[in-house]
Design an enzyme around this catalytic site. Structure first.
Site, mmCIF file in Angstrom:
data_model
loop_
_atom_site.group_PDB
_atom_site.id
_atom_site.type_symbol
_atom_site.label_atom_id
_atom_site.label_comp_id
_atom_site.label_asym_id
_atom_site.label_seq_id
_atom_site.Cartn_x
_atom_site.Cartn_y
_atom_site.Cartn_z
ATOM 1 N N GLY A 196 0.843 -1.197 0.000
ATOM 2 C CA GLY A 196 0.000 0.000 0.000
ATOM 3 C C GLY A 196 0.874 1.242 0.000
ATOM 4 O O GLY A 196 1.837 1.319 0.768
ATOM 5 N N ALA A 197 0.531 2.172 -0.868
ATOM 6 C CA ALA A 197 1.247 3.456 -0.887
ATOM 7 C C ALA A 197 0.222 4.556 -0.664
ATOM 8 O O ALA A 197 0.190 5.562 -1.362
ATOM 9 C CB ALA A 197 1.993 3.636 -2.200
ATOM 10 N N GLY A 198 -0.640 4.324 0.339
ATOM 11 C CA GLY A 198 -1.642 5.328 0.709
ATOM 12 C C GLY A 198 -1.061 6.263 1.748
ATOM 13 O O GLY A 198 0.155 6.531 1.764
ATOM 14 N N VAL B 38 -0.619 6.074 5.148
ATOM 15 C CA VAL B 38 0.336 5.525 6.117
ATOM 16 C C VAL B 38 1.536 4.881 5.401
ATOM 17 O O VAL B 38 2.692 5.205 5.676
ATOM 18 C CB VAL B 38 -0.372 4.512 7.048
ATOM 19 C CG1 VAL B 38 0.628 3.711 7.849
ATOM 20 C CG2 VAL B 38 -1.333 5.252 7.977
ATOM 21 N N GLY B 39 1.265 3.988 4.462
ATOM 22 C CA GLY B 39 2.356 3.318 3.752
ATOM 23 C C GLY B 39 3.198 4.297 2.963
ATOM 24 O O GLY B 39 4.436 4.217 2.963
ATOM 25 N N ASN C 238 -4.972 0.266 12.043
ATOM 26 C CA ASN C 238 -5.632 0.485 13.318
ATOM 27 C C ASN C 238 -6.423 -0.761 13.695
ATOM 28 O O ASN C 238 -6.828 -1.530 12.823
ATOM 29 C CB ASN C 238 -6.606 1.670 13.201
ATOM 30 C CG ASN C 238 -5.915 2.997 13.432
ATOM 31 O OD1 ASN C 238 -5.014 3.096 14.268
ATOM 32 N ND2 ASN C 238 -6.346 4.022 12.717
ATOM 33 N N LYS D 200 -3.489 2.663 21.886
ATOM 34 C CA LYS D 200 -3.890 3.332 20.641
ATOM 35 C C LYS D 200 -5.378 3.167 20.378
ATOM 36 O O LYS D 200 -6.069 4.097 19.944
ATOM 37 C CB LYS D 200 -3.070 2.760 19.478
ATOM 38 C CG LYS D 200 -3.536 3.170 18.090
ATOM 39 C CD LYS D 200 -2.947 4.483 17.641
ATOM 40 C CE LYS D 200 -3.695 5.147 16.501
ATOM 41 N NZ LYS D 200 -3.255 4.804 15.179
ATOM 42 N N GLU E 73 -13.738 1.765 8.232
ATOM 43 C CA GLU E 73 -13.447 0.534 8.981
ATOM 44 C C GLU E 73 -14.447 0.387 10.145
ATOM 45 O O GLU E 73 -14.045 0.291 11.296
ATOM 46 C CB GLU E 73 -12.007 0.582 9.488
ATOM 47 C CG GLU E 73 -10.988 0.622 8.361
ATOM 48 C CD GLU E 73 -9.557 0.851 8.836
ATOM 49 O OE1 GLU E 73 -8.662 0.097 8.436
ATOM 50 O OE2 GLU E 73 -9.345 1.804 9.608
HETATM 51 N N1 LIG Z 1 -4.528 7.989 7.738
HETATM 52 C C1 LIG Z 1 -4.201 8.102 9.015
HETATM 53 O O1 LIG Z 1 -4.004 9.222 9.507
HETATM 54 C C2 LIG Z 1 -4.040 6.885 9.869
HETATM 55 C C3 LIG Z 1 -4.452 5.639 9.428
HETATM 56 N N2 LIG Z 1 -4.232 4.538 10.227
HETATM 57 C C4 LIG Z 1 -4.643 3.210 9.817
HETATM 58 O O2 LIG Z 1 -3.729 2.743 8.836
HETATM 59 C C5 LIG Z 1 -4.394 1.879 7.904
HETATM 60 C C6 LIG Z 1 -4.170 2.432 6.500
HETATM 61 O O3 LIG Z 1 -4.849 3.675 6.425
HETATM 62 P P1 LIG Z 1 -4.524 4.760 5.313
HETATM 63 O O4 LIG Z 1 -3.100 4.728 4.948
HETATM 64 O O5 LIG Z 1 -5.129 6.019 5.793
HETATM 65 O O6 LIG Z 1 -5.377 4.199 4.091
HETATM 66 P P2 LIG Z 1 -5.263 4.603 2.565
HETATM 67 O O7 LIG Z 1 -6.576 4.274 1.955
HETATM 68 O O8 LIG Z 1 -4.731 5.979 2.398
HETATM 69 O O9 LIG Z 1 -4.151 3.610 2.009
HETATM 70 C C7 LIG Z 1 -4.347 2.236 1.958
HETATM 71 C C8 LIG Z 1 -3.664 1.749 0.701
HETATM 72 O O10 LIG Z 1 -3.655 0.333 0.719
HETATM 73 C C9 LIG Z 1 -3.717 -0.065 -0.618
HETATM 74 N N3 LIG Z 1 -4.142 -1.438 -0.788
HETATM 75 C C10 LIG Z 1 -5.267 -2.026 -0.361
HETATM 76 N N4 LIG Z 1 -5.306 -3.311 -0.726
HETATM 77 C C11 LIG Z 1 -4.175 -3.542 -1.421
HETATM 78 C C12 LIG Z 1 -3.652 -4.674 -2.086
HETATM 79 N N5 LIG Z 1 -4.299 -5.848 -2.123
HETATM 80 N N6 LIG Z 1 -2.467 -4.556 -2.722
HETATM 81 C C13 LIG Z 1 -1.800 -3.386 -2.704
HETATM 82 N N7 LIG Z 1 -2.254 -2.255 -2.106
HETATM 83 C C14 LIG Z 1 -3.432 -2.354 -1.477
HETATM 84 C C15 LIG Z 1 -4.713 0.874 -1.248
HETATM 85 O O11 LIG Z 1 -4.453 0.869 -2.616
HETATM 86 P P3 LIG Z 1 -5.407 1.444 -3.754
HETATM 87 O O12 LIG Z 1 -4.887 2.835 -3.939
HETATM 88 O O13 LIG Z 1 -5.153 0.547 -4.894
HETATM 89 O O14 LIG Z 1 -6.808 1.407 -3.220
HETATM 90 C C16 LIG Z 1 -4.400 2.188 -0.555
HETATM 91 O O15 LIG Z 1 -3.564 3.016 -1.322
HETATM 92 C C17 LIG Z 1 -5.851 1.839 8.356
HETATM 93 O O16 LIG Z 1 -6.073 0.725 9.165
HETATM 94 C C18 LIG Z 1 -6.012 3.127 9.157
HETATM 95 O O17 LIG Z 1 -7.034 3.038 10.136
HETATM 96 C C19 LIG Z 1 -3.546 4.622 11.397
HETATM 97 C C20 LIG Z 1 -3.116 5.847 11.865
HETATM 98 C C21 LIG Z 1 -3.411 7.069 11.178
HETATM 99 C C1 LIG Z 2 -5.197 8.243 16.446
HETATM 100 C C2 LIG Z 2 -5.825 8.736 15.187
HETATM 101 C C3 LIG Z 2 -7.190 9.208 15.540
HETATM 102 C C4 LIG Z 2 -4.976 9.905 14.695
HETATM 103 O O1 LIG Z 2 -5.457 10.500 13.592
HETATM 104 C C5 LIG Z 2 -5.836 7.670 14.135
HETATM 105 O O2 LIG Z 2 -5.091 6.737 14.181
HETATM 106 C C6 LIG Z 2 -6.747 7.716 12.976
HETATM 107 O O3 LIG Z 2 -7.495 8.662 12.843
HETATM 108 O O4 LIG Z 2 -6.721 6.786 12.156
#
Ligand SMILES: NC(=O)C1=CN([C@@H]2O[C@H](COP(=O)(O)OP(=O)(O)OC[C@H]3O[C@@H](n4cnc5c(N)ncnc54)[C@H](OP(=O)(O)O)[C@@H]3O)[C@@H](O)[C@H]2O)C=CC1
Ligand SMILES: CC(C)(CO)C(=O)C(=O)O
Length: 317
Positions: free
Chosen positions: A7-9, A11-12, A104, A188, A272
């Site tokens: 994942g390059a969203g 967090v990744g 999370n 967390k 989620e």
């Molecule tokens: N955003 C935040 O501030 C925070 C998020 N989190 C947690 O981190 C986790 C990730 O969140 P976040 O980064 O925001 O989510 P995003 O939607 O920004 O990123 C998730 C990425 O995962 C990719 N993905 C999903 N399935 C696959 C797969 N099979 N192969 C390759 N890539 C895949 C998606 O790709 P595609 O682009 O193709 O859909 C997407 O880009 C969640 O559980 C969230 O609750 C925790 C702390 C803070």
């Molecule tokens: C702790 C918190 C609330 C920080 O943004 C979080 O992890 C989320 O929103 O996914």
């Protein structure tokens, strides 16, 4: 250390990008789906952050291109994509690849253990407030950005130390090697559920809720119930963490914190709901904790999902 980030969203992309920027790992590549790969190949990976922007060409791989030999996978999909992610990861795992999930919540750990074996799966979490923009940019909204990770049995293993060493060189991203990651996961979750349930129910950030009459007391009620759930599960939040790191945010009328779940919901995206709100509702009931607020938050989120599935969300400009 060779690190594969699934994942390059938000967090990744953020933590993978910072690892590349720091140069502390032998290799960092992203395992992605076709649309994200095409974007990354065209535009590179872009992070916009008050702590410094970053843009670079990165290796973006599809499952069939990933090969093996990865030391660690940083798993950063959303919980609703976990089954897909497991299938995508399977061919990339060699005999010594460890998986550090940064999702999370809690239940993905058992799912990963069932899929790949207990010895492969570590505990991990991300502390950041970030989102992926429609243009594919990782936008960090500010504040401290860190990950914590560790063996679930508390051992300070070689792979944990090596990952910490890679993070030590990364700018604007702390990597905490923990001998008590299960406790940190519950800490967390107490914070996350309180922020998520409060900001999703109220459609407002923490400060906006705090400025409403009774808003602080209402958020603290939710916080107390979450702390009681964690205690019943055997992971009481330490008083200094609760009082110094968590509670002050809910008393701060200027706090701009909001859950990533609220961001997703306001963008009309998937959320989620089961993984976070449903899990904590069940945990409240197991613990005999008053579940009225947890139930309302969960039903609210599920009703949103039903409306979204039916295509009845309001059109956005
Ligand atoms: N955003 C935040 O501030 C925070 C998020 N989190 C947690 O981190 C986790 C990730 O969140 P976040 O980064 O925001 O989510 P995003 O939607 O920004 O990123 C998730 C990425 O995962 C990719 N993905 C999903 N399935 C696959 C797969 N099979 N192969 C390759 N890539 C895949 C998606 O790709 P595609 O682009 O193709 O859909 C997407 O880009 C969640 O559980 C969230 O609750 C925790 C702390 C803070
Ligand atoms: C702790 C918190 C609330 C920080 O943004 C979080 O992890 C989320 O929103 O996914």
């Amino acid at each position: 250390m060779r690190i594969l980030v699934l994942g390059a969203g938000a967090v990744g992309g953020y933590f993978g990008g910072r690892l590349i920027e720091g140069g502390g790992a032998e290799e960092v590549a992203f395992l992605v789906r076709p649309a994200r790969k095409a974007r990354l190949e065209r535009d590179g990976l872009a992070i916009e952050s008050p702590q410094g922007d970053f843009r670079a060409r990165v290796r973006a791989l599809l499952p069939e291109e990933a090969g093996t030999g990865w030391d660690v996978v940083l798993l950063s999909c959303k919980a609703y994509d976990l089954d897909d992610a497991i299938a995508a990861l399977r061919p990339a795992l060699g005999p010594r690849t460890g998986i550090v999930p940064l999702l999370n919540g809690m239940t993905h750990i058992a799912t990963l253990q069932a899929a790949f074996g207990e010895e492969r799966v570590l505990g991990g979490l991300a502390r950041i407030f970030a989102a992926l923009t429609p243009e594919g940019v990782v936008r960090h909204h500010g504040g401290h950005a860190s990950v914590a990770f560790g063996e679930l049995d508390g051992t300070m293993s070689e792979r944990v130390r090596a990952l910490a060493a890679a993070f030590a060189k990364a700018p604007a991203a702390e990597g905490e090697a923990s001998a008590n990651i299960r406790q940190l996961l519950w800490d967390k979750l107490v914070l996350l559920h309180t922020v998520a349930a409060a900001t999703v129910l109220m459609r407002a950030n923490v400060g906006e809720i705090a400025r409403a009459p009774g808003g602080i007391a209402w958020m603290e009620r939710l916080l107390e119930r979450n702390a009681a759930i964690a205690a019943a599960e055997g992971f009481p939040v330490r008083p200094e963490v609760l009082e110094r790191q968590i509670r002050p945010m809910f008393r701060n009328p200027q706090a701009r914190n909001q859950a990533s779940m609220l961001h997703d919901l306001e963008s009309g995206g998937r959320i989620e709901a089961d993984h976070i709100l449903g899990f904590m509702l069940e945990a409240a009931r197991r613990a005999g904790v008053d579940d009225a607020l947890h139930e309302t938050a969960y039903i609210h989120a599920k009703a949103y999902e039903n409306r979204r599935d039916a295509g009845r969300l309001p059109a956005r400009a």
